[in-house]
Structure formats: C-alpha cells, structure tokens
Design a protein around this motif. Sequence first.
Motif, short mmCIF file in Angstrom:
data_model
loop_
_atom_site.label_atom_id
_atom_site.label_comp_id
_atom_site.label_asym_id
_atom_site.label_seq_id
_atom_site.Cartn_x
_atom_site.Cartn_y
_atom_site.Cartn_z
N PHE A 175 -14.02 -2.06 -8.31
CA PHE A 175 -13.10 -2.51 -9.14
C PHE A 175 -12.25 -3.39 -8.46
N VAL A 176 -11.46 -4.15 -9.13
CA VAL A 176 -10.33 -5.25 -8.97
C VAL A 176 -9.28 -4.81 -9.72
N VAL A 177 -8.01 -4.43 -8.91
CA VAL A 177 -6.78 -4.21 -9.80
C VAL A 177 -5.74 -5.38 -9.48
N ASN A 178 -5.68 -6.13 -10.79
CA ASN A 178 -4.99 -7.54 -10.92
C ASN A 178 -3.57 -7.26 -11.02
N GLY A 179 -2.64 -8.06 -10.32
CA GLY A 179 -1.28 -8.00 -10.69
C GLY A 179 -0.81 -6.68 -9.55
N GLU A 180 0.50 -6.49 -10.34
CA GLU A 180 0.96 -5.04 -9.67
C GLU A 180 0.12 -3.76 -10.00
N GLY A 181 0.13 -3.00 -8.88
CA GLY A 181 -1.03 -2.18 -8.68
C GLY A 181 -0.54 -0.65 -9.03
N GLU A 182 0.72 -0.57 -9.06
CA GLU A 182 1.03 0.89 -9.34
C GLU A 182 0.44 1.60 -10.39
N LEU A 204 0.94 -1.17 -0.01
CA LEU A 204 -0.02 0.02 0.06
C LEU A 204 0.95 1.25 0.00
N SER A 205 1.72 1.08 0.81
CA SER A 205 2.97 2.29 0.73
C SER A 205 3.39 2.56 -0.68
N TYR A 206 3.75 1.56 -1.35
CA TYR A 206 4.24 1.86 -2.89
C TYR A 206 3.11 2.62 -3.65
N LEU A 207 1.91 1.98 -3.40
CA LEU A 207 0.90 2.69 -4.06
C LEU A 207 0.68 4.20 -3.81
N THR A 248 4.82 -14.88 -12.69
CA THR A 248 5.39 -15.85 -13.91
C THR A 248 6.68 -16.14 -13.80
N ARG A 249 7.26 -16.42 -12.53
CA ARG A 249 8.42 -17.05 -11.97
C ARG A 249 9.55 -16.09 -12.67
N ARG A 250 9.38 -15.03 -12.92
CA ARG A 250 10.48 -14.02 -13.19
C ARG A 250 10.84 -13.16 -12.35
N VAL A 251 12.07 -12.91 -12.02
CA VAL A 251 12.69 -12.11 -11.02
C VAL A 251 13.11 -10.75 -11.57
N ARG A 252 12.55 -9.70 -11.04
CA ARG A 252 13.10 -8.24 -11.47
C ARG A 252 13.73 -7.67 -10.35
N TYR A 253 14.92 -7.09 -10.54
CA TYR A 253 15.74 -6.47 -9.41
C TYR A 253 15.77 -4.83 -9.38
N ARG A 254 15.91 -4.44 -8.26
CA ARG A 254 16.06 -2.99 -8.19
C ARG A 254 17.74 -2.87 -8.39
N SER A 255 18.39 -1.73 -8.45
CA SER A 255 19.62 -1.45 -8.72
C SER A 255 20.34 -1.61 -7.28
N GLY A 287 12.67 3.17 -10.96
CA GLY A 287 11.50 4.14 -11.61
C GLY A 287 10.41 4.41 -10.45
N LEU A 288 10.28 3.64 -9.55
CA LEU A 288 9.26 3.55 -8.65
C LEU A 288 9.58 4.42 -7.50
N PRO A 289 9.04 5.37 -6.79
CA PRO A 289 9.20 6.08 -5.74
C PRO A 289 9.44 5.07 -4.53
N PHE A 290 10.25 5.54 -3.50
CA PHE A 290 10.39 4.62 -2.41
C PHE A 290 8.92 4.71 -1.70
#
Length: 381
Positions: A143-150, A25-28, A237-244, A195-198
């Motif tokens: 409404f339903v937000v599916n998956g990543e919400g940002e 929720l804090s990311y949103l 989907t079994r894929r890992v994404r990383y922050r720097s 690219g997402l804010p903290f």
Amino acid sequence: MKILLIDPPFYRFFNYYNRYFPLGLSYLSSTLKKAGYEVVVYDADCNKNSKGMDYTRLPEKYRIYLKELKNPKNPIIQEISETIKKYRPDIIGITIMTPKAASAFTIASLAKQHNKECHVIVGGPHATLRSDEVLKNTRDVDFVVNGEGESVLLELVNTLRAKRNNFGAIRGLSYRQGDTHIHNPMQSFVDNLDGLPFPDRKTLLGMDTYTSEDMGLLMGSRGCPYSCSYCATQIWTRRVRYRSLANIVEEIKYVRLHFGTRQFTFKDDSFTVNRKRVLEFCDSLLEAGLKINWDCNTRVDLIDLELLKAMKRAGCNSIKVGIESGSERILALMDKGITLEHIHEAARLFREAGIHWTAYFMMGIPTETREDVKKNFGFII
C-alpha cells in the motif's frame, strides 16, 4: 497488531551525521498508539559513530550506497533484518524521501522474507508523488499512503485488523487489485492540527543515541504558500495550516520536562510567513518564562529588523534561509520569487539584529551553466 515504522538508512552508509528524530513517523506513531496499537519507531538512519558530513561527495558515494543495499553482510542491512526478526511486526510502515527510495525497497523485501503475511505500507513525499511508480517497482510494497498520513494510515490499519478488503473506501490510498494499480481520491488535509497528539518521541528505538537537542524538533504549521519549482511542499496545495500558539508552547514545556531540551528547532517551511503570528509567538514564550533557544527556516523576503529583534529577545539564535543560487536567471527558473537584492538586504538585517544565519544553496539545476555555478561561488564568498 504490532506496527514497526521505519526511516530507511541513507546517510548512515557514508558514516555521515544525521540529526534529530523522524518527526513524521512519530506523529503517525502517536496517532496509532492513541487508537490502541502497539507501535515502535525505528530510525535506521541514526548513526552512533558518525565521522562528518561532506555533502560534496554524495554523488560519487551514491554508487556505494546502491551496492551495499545488495550486500546481505552489510552491518546496517543485518541490523535492519535482525530488528524486523526480533520485533515480528504485523505491519511495517516506511517513509520515503527520493534518495532513500532504494533503501526503502530493500527494507520492504526484507520484511517479506521474514513474513510474507506482513503488510508493507509506504508514505512520504516520494511515495506521494510517485505512487504508481512505487507499486510498479516492487511487489513487496502492498500500500501507498498519499499526502498526510495520520488519518489514512489509521483507517488502513483498522481495515487490516478487521480483515476487511474495502480498500477502495479509504481516501488517499494506492494499492494493487490484481495487476491493476488503484489510486483513490486524496484525503482532505487535517485542519485542526491541535487535534493531533504530540509526536511520540518515547517509542523511538535506541533512545540513548539521541541528544536532548535532537528531541527539540517541532512543527508549528504545515504547508507553504510559495511555488518554488524544485520543492515537494506543493503537494500541500500552497495552503498553510497552523497549530495554536498555546498548543506549541505546551509541547515545548513537555519536551523540556521529559528530555531536558533547551535548544529547539522549528521545521516549518517558512516560519515567518505570518509576521503577526510570529510576534505573538515571541510574546507567548516570554510570558511563559521559558528560557530556551530556538532556530527556524524562512525566506529572505519575509524578515524585517523589528521582527528579527523580537525573535532574538524570545530566544531565537539561528535562522536558515533558502538562497539557492547566485544567478538571477536560475532564481527565476526556480520560481523562487526573490532577487539578489532581497538576499543582500536580508544579510544586512541579520547582521544588524545580531542573529546567526546560514544559507541553503542548490547546484545541478537543469540548464545551469558553469557561469551560473561561478556566480554561486562568487555570491557565497
């Protein structure tokens, strides 16, 4: 537009201790605030007067939870009602884990009682996996937000503010059109996590209820490459994404500066899945001179002695691993991909490295027998 994001109560009904803040929720919140919206995050499961956390009693206490949700005089329900009344939001967003679904639906109902024009949006793992069921169970959810919400939530809020009804153009959204449930194609995942804010910790209601350690919740990656049959992370989907690593270190500095945090917790699904990256992260912490401690989650087959020693030097003081069962049969049924031999070896490595560790176990898996349960207890001992 005023937006109230809510984590529904569950553990609080039992007076259980519930740590940290609602990270998702804090990311949103930070994404919406960056776009100019007025947002507050309300952790309705935050318990100021906890008396323990005896999870062995949860099944029998679940009935109490369902009963109290229907009691308008319950102080938790009254608090939620008063918060909605006081804040008067145009939009209420609710995150749903499966145990909290009934609680989320109660909040949706309260929102409509206070203002029929308030838009109620839900998201989270349960909502994503059961979007049609959610819309069928209650008409108080719009409404339903599916998956990543940002990106999905931001696009929906922009559409609502503009009073447009082109909801069919918003990928990742489920909604009603008359009596029909519409499920739009999924939105692509966020590839550039930097690219997402903290996550916005400062919009939390009741900041005084959180410790500095609570504020140290972090995620350095999203996703998991494994396919354990019980786990909701398969929606990624079994894929890992990383922050720097630089981005993560920057957030650690920010949290330490603003909240005095010295103990951090990484909630990555499998923190050590990329061994080289973890070693580089440890070097980054040491080079930055950050004298902090931290803990993480990982798998028993993703560690070795050199890695553990490097993590300890960089401040890692605790690791949680998913063992789940002492029965080889149940482990195979779970598609866990580990053996009892892996677990014994991991225990030896933790002891040799001198790092505190804890294990997750699950009981009640379909087809589990008394013998399987006895193997769990025997393995724990």
